[in-house]
Scaffold this motif. Sequence first.
Motif, PDB file in Angstrom:
ATOM      1  N   ASN A 129       6.416  47.836  -3.165  1.00  0.00           N
ATOM      2  CA  ASN A 129       6.577  46.358  -3.180  1.00  0.00           C
ATOM      3  C   ASN A 129       8.014  46.065  -2.960  1.00  0.00           C
ATOM      4  O   ASN A 129       8.321  44.807  -2.761  1.00  0.00           O
ATOM      5  N   TYR A 130       8.947  47.021  -2.781  1.00  0.00           N
ATOM      6  CA  TYR A 130      10.321  46.489  -2.383  1.00  0.00           C
ATOM      7  C   TYR A 130      10.566  46.485  -0.958  1.00  0.00           C
ATOM      8  O   TYR A 130      11.606  46.149  -0.470  1.00  0.00           O
ATOM      9  N   ILE A 136      10.382  39.994  -3.964  1.00  0.00           N
ATOM     10  CA  ILE A 136      11.158  40.340  -4.890  1.00  0.00           C
ATOM     11  C   ILE A 136      11.959  39.329  -5.628  1.00  0.00           C
ATOM     12  O   ILE A 136      12.144  39.362  -6.733  1.00  0.00           O
ATOM     13  N   LYS A 137      12.625  38.704  -4.558  1.00  0.00           N
ATOM     14  CA  LYS A 137      13.565  37.662  -5.160  1.00  0.00           C
ATOM     15  C   LYS A 137      12.756  36.582  -5.892  1.00  0.00           C
ATOM     16  O   LYS A 137      13.170  35.776  -6.899  1.00  0.00           O
ATOM     17  N   GLU A 139      10.250  36.991  -7.525  1.00  0.00           N
ATOM     18  CA  GLU A 139       9.327  37.720  -8.635  1.00  0.00           C
ATOM     19  C   GLU A 139      10.527  37.946  -9.760  1.00  0.00           C
ATOM     20  O   GLU A 139      10.492  38.042 -11.087  1.00  0.00           O
ATOM     21  N   CYS A 140      11.836  37.974  -9.434  1.00  0.00           N
ATOM     22  CA  CYS A 140      12.866  38.140 -10.234  1.00  0.00           C
ATOM     23  C   CYS A 140      13.031  37.007 -11.314  1.00  0.00           C
ATOM     24  O   CYS A 140      12.913  35.502 -10.877  1.00  0.00           O
ATOM     25  N   ILE A 151      14.124  42.675 -12.782  1.00  0.00           N
ATOM     26  CA  ILE A 151      13.541  42.802 -11.629  1.00  0.00           C
ATOM     27  C   ILE A 151      12.195  43.405 -11.566  1.00  0.00           C
ATOM     28  O   ILE A 151      12.184  44.392 -12.671  1.00  0.00           O
TER      29      ILE A 151
END
Length: 162
Positions: A129-130, A136-137, A139-140, A151
């Motif tokens: 998922n990275y 990712i941004k 979801e942070c 994170i």
Amino acid sequence: LQMLEQQVVGGEQAKNKDLKEKHKRRKKHAAERRMQLVAALHNSSEDSSDWVLLNVYDSIQEEVRAKSKLLEKMQRKLRAAETEIRDLQSEFELEKIDYLGTIRRLERDSMLLQQLLDRVQALVRRDCNYSNLEKIKRECVWDEEAACWRIPDLVLQKTSLP
């Protein structure tokens, strides 16, 4: 001779008792008024007494001295205010330089981290998922209590072939 002198010194009205009384009353009234003004000046605060426009002076020299003292006092206050202004301006300038330096340093650090992420992203496996930094941004989440970012955990998506 003394009789002539007394008549001449006072003029034609030297023996006029009403005139003498009137003159004494005026002097007494002027002295009382002067005492009232002096008392009012002493009772009022120091700063407000500087601005009183009606002062009673015995002579021009006394008035000049008083006004010179007032002028010197105001000049001292002005110099003190100008010094304080210069100090505040220099302090503000130093803070501004410090803030600009901090901003530049943070921008450089941010650029370094962004370049590192761009290089490392190509090495991350596609089934992780990275691999998608934008996702990712999104979801942070910022944690106010811990003052840090939360994170998402690393997740590997394994696909099995049938």
